[in-house]
Scaffold this active site. Structure first.
Site, PDB file in Angstrom:
ATOM      1  N   HIS A 248      71.152  25.808  64.656  1.00  0.00           N
ATOM      2  CA  HIS A 248      70.688  26.797  63.660  1.00  0.00           C
ATOM      3  C   HIS A 248      71.520  28.056  63.849  1.00  0.00           C
ATOM      4  O   HIS A 248      71.520  28.638  64.940  1.00  0.00           O
ATOM      5  CB  HIS A 248      69.212  27.142  63.875  1.00  0.00           C
ATOM      6  CG  HIS A 248      68.311  25.952  63.750  1.00  0.00           C
ATOM      7  ND1 HIS A 248      67.674  25.612  62.571  1.00  0.00           N
ATOM      8  CD2 HIS A 248      67.957  25.008  64.656  1.00  0.00           C
ATOM      9  CE1 HIS A 248      66.955  24.514  62.766  1.00  0.00           C
ATOM     10  NE2 HIS A 248      67.105  24.126  64.014  1.00  0.00           N
TER      11      HIS A 248
ATOM     12  N   LYS B 230      68.439  16.773  55.550  1.00  0.00           N
ATOM     13  CA  LYS B 230      67.396  16.991  56.562  1.00  0.00           C
ATOM     14  C   LYS B 230      65.998  16.911  55.961  1.00  0.00           C
ATOM     15  O   LYS B 230      65.706  17.562  54.948  1.00  0.00           O
ATOM     16  CB  LYS B 230      67.614  18.364  57.196  1.00  0.00           C
ATOM     17  CG  LYS B 230      66.586  18.778  58.224  1.00  0.00           C
ATOM     18  CD  LYS B 230      66.867  18.215  59.604  1.00  0.00           C
ATOM     19  CE  LYS B 230      65.711  18.435  60.555  1.00  0.00           C
ATOM     20  NZ  LYS B 230      65.972  19.267  61.674  1.00  0.00           N
TER      21      LYS B 230
ATOM     22  N   HIS C  55      66.063  16.022  68.206  1.00  0.00           N
ATOM     23  CA  HIS C  55      65.392  16.642  69.361  1.00  0.00           C
ATOM     24  C   HIS C  55      64.170  15.858  69.854  1.00  0.00           C
ATOM     25  O   HIS C  55      63.041  16.355  69.819  1.00  0.00           O
ATOM     26  CB  HIS C  55      65.011  18.099  69.082  1.00  0.00           C
ATOM     27  CG  HIS C  55      64.440  18.399  67.709  1.00  0.00           C
ATOM     28  ND1 HIS C  55      63.340  17.778  67.208  1.00  0.00           N
ATOM     29  CD2 HIS C  55      64.822  19.276  66.759  1.00  0.00           C
ATOM     30  CE1 HIS C  55      63.073  18.247  66.006  1.00  0.00           C
ATOM     31  NE2 HIS C  55      63.954  19.151  65.704  1.00  0.00           N
TER      32      HIS C  55
ATOM     33  N   ASP D 126      69.843  22.116  69.344  1.00  0.00           N
ATOM     34  CA  ASP D 126      68.775  22.808  68.620  1.00  0.00           C
ATOM     35  C   ASP D 126      68.741  24.290  68.967  1.00  0.00           C
ATOM     36  O   ASP D 126      67.655  24.888  69.050  1.00  0.00           O
ATOM     37  CB  ASP D 126      67.407  22.154  68.856  1.00  0.00           C
ATOM     38  CG  ASP D 126      66.395  22.541  67.767  1.00  0.00           C
ATOM     39  OD1 ASP D 126      66.805  23.102  66.733  1.00  0.00           O
ATOM     40  OD2 ASP D 126      65.199  22.293  67.957  1.00  0.00           O
TER      41      ASP D 126
HETATM   42  O1  DOR Z   1      61.919  25.171  67.779  1.00  0.00           O
HETATM   43  C1  DOR Z   1      62.419  24.979  66.693  1.00  0.00           C
HETATM   44  N1  DOR Z   1      63.077  25.958  66.030  1.00  0.00           N
HETATM   45  N2  DOR Z   1      62.290  23.774  66.125  1.00  0.00           N
HETATM   46  C2  DOR Z   1      62.699  23.536  64.884  1.00  0.00           C
HETATM   47  O2  DOR Z   1      62.526  22.448  64.425  1.00  0.00           O
HETATM   48  C3  DOR Z   1      63.269  24.613  64.058  1.00  0.00           C
HETATM   49  C4  DOR Z   1      63.830  25.684  64.864  1.00  0.00           C
HETATM   50  C5  DOR Z   1      64.073  26.948  64.047  1.00  0.00           C
HETATM   51  O3  DOR Z   1      64.651  26.851  62.973  1.00  0.00           O
HETATM   52  O4  DOR Z   1      63.693  28.008  64.512  1.00  0.00           O
HETATM   53 ZN    ZN Z   2      66.339  22.390  64.792  1.00  0.00          ZN
END
Ligand code: DOR
Ligand code: ZN
Length: 351
Positions: free
Chosen positions: A19, A103, A178, A252
């Site tokens: 991200h 996704k 994940h 992640d």
């Molecule tokens: O912990 C997470 N943060 N899991 C996710 O699936 C999304 C991610 C986020 O975009 O902050």
């Molecule tokens: Zn993620």
């Protein structure tokens, strides 16, 4: 005897789950992914999600612009599926290499998923199309129902959604992102690698729920899927240390502003880009499995996605590396995973 190993040379890794956000956060965090990885699969869950080709093209160019001097880094874009997604958009996006995958976020499963999918049957025509064109489906695998305990959501998702989905679309390429449980490890291991694989994060390999709750609740370790029991953590560690090609690197990394991490409702996500690769090295070393580091970091992912394995190499040396404490964002900060801690391994000749 990995404790005597002082230097590791592997093909340059890729991060298959990242991200980067947008605007100032994007500009400040992207270099950490670019430093360690050649390619990264970019998640589409922005505040305004990437739901079509034109948004994907524009976001990709914002990412590249934020990279400044690193022309080598390749962002691989993904399309956020909603119940309004049309197959044609995916077909155009995939055949023109705008999107590498799409996704699936279950509705209200995580950050920016309020337009995620309520019923998987809403995606039937989209999934038929993806199966036909060979476009991978990336899944946040948690069954969302108020009566399902948060610790059981991943296992329930396999039973109630993933397994029936795979029976309906046997040639659909799927990445269960994940993974956090022994049930997932077992399920993935027995599947055909070409059609089902999984990413594993460094934090799910290094931590379990005790780390989050004991000695005070630590919102910085809150992520989704949430950290599980030690027995699940052990199953993940064992899975990667056997060199099974179903599993590959997806950090992640998920930056959130400090004020949102420590808010009454803490945001889920761990920003691990400054330490992710070196954390994986630590785990492989602890598992006496450094011989499988390259396949996990640099080979299994491209094999699943039918992409070339990077030819250039990186050298990792046994030398202390202190993780940056914080990143300034306007008047706020982002605190990374392992902030201020020192890892034993560093990248050679970098920074
Ligand atoms: O912990 C997470 N943060 N899991 C996710 O699936 C999304 C991610 C986020 O975009 O902050
Ligand atoms: Zn993620």
């Amino acid at each position: 005897m990995s404790k005597f190993i002082k230097k590791i040379i592997i093909k340059k890794p890729d991060d298959w789950h990242v991200h980067l956000r947008d605007n100032e956060v994007l500009r400040k965090v992207v270099k950490y992914t670019g430093k360690f990885y050649k390619r990264a699969v970019i998640m589409p869950n922005l505040d305004n999600p990437i739901t079509n080709c034109s948004k994907g093209i524009a976001y990709r160019s914002r990412i590249l612009k934020s990279m400044h001097l690193n022309y080598q880094f390749q962002p691989l874009m993904t399309c956020y599926l909603t119940n309004l997604t049309i197959p044609k958009e995916l077909e155009i996006g995939f055949s023109n290499k705008i999107f590498i995958a799409a996704k699936f976020y279950p509705n209200y499963s995580t950050t920016n998923s309020k337009t995620g999918i309520k019923k998987i049957s809403d995606l039937t025509s989209v999934l038929e199309c993806m199966e036909k064109i060979g476009m991978p489906l990336l899944i946040h695998g948690e069954e969302m129902h108020k009566n399902i305990d948060i610790y059981d959501r991943e296992a329930k998702f396999i039973e109630k959604t993933l397994d029936p989905l795979r029976k309906k679309f046997p040639k659909l390429k799927i990445v269960l992102e994940h993974i956090t449980t022994k049930e997932s490890v077992e399920y993935i291991k027995k599947s055909d690698f070409n059609y089902l694989s999984a990413t594993i994060t460094p934090h799910h390999l290094m931590l379990n729920r005790n780390d989050m709750f004991c000695g005070g609740m630590k919102p910085y370790l809150y992520c989704l899927p949430v950290l599980k029991k030690n027995t699940h953590q052990m199953a993940l560690r064992k899975a990667i240390s056997k060199g099974d090609k179903h599993f590959f690197l997806g950090s992640d990394t998920a930056p959130h502003l400090h004020k949102n991490k420590i808010n009454l409702l803490s945001c889920a996500g761990i920003f691990n880009a400054p330490s992710s690769l070196l954390s994986y090295v630590k785990v492989f070393e602890e598992m006496n499995a450094l011989k499988h580091l390259q396949s996990f970091c640099s080979e299994n992912g491209p094999k699943f996605y039918n992409m070339p394995i990077n030819q250039e190499t990186i050298t990792i040396v046994k030398k202390p590396f202190k993780i940056i404490e914080k990143i300034n964002i306007g008047k706020d900060i982002i605190i990374p995973f392992l902030s201020g801690e020192t890892l034993n391994w560093s990248l050679e000749n970098k920074y």
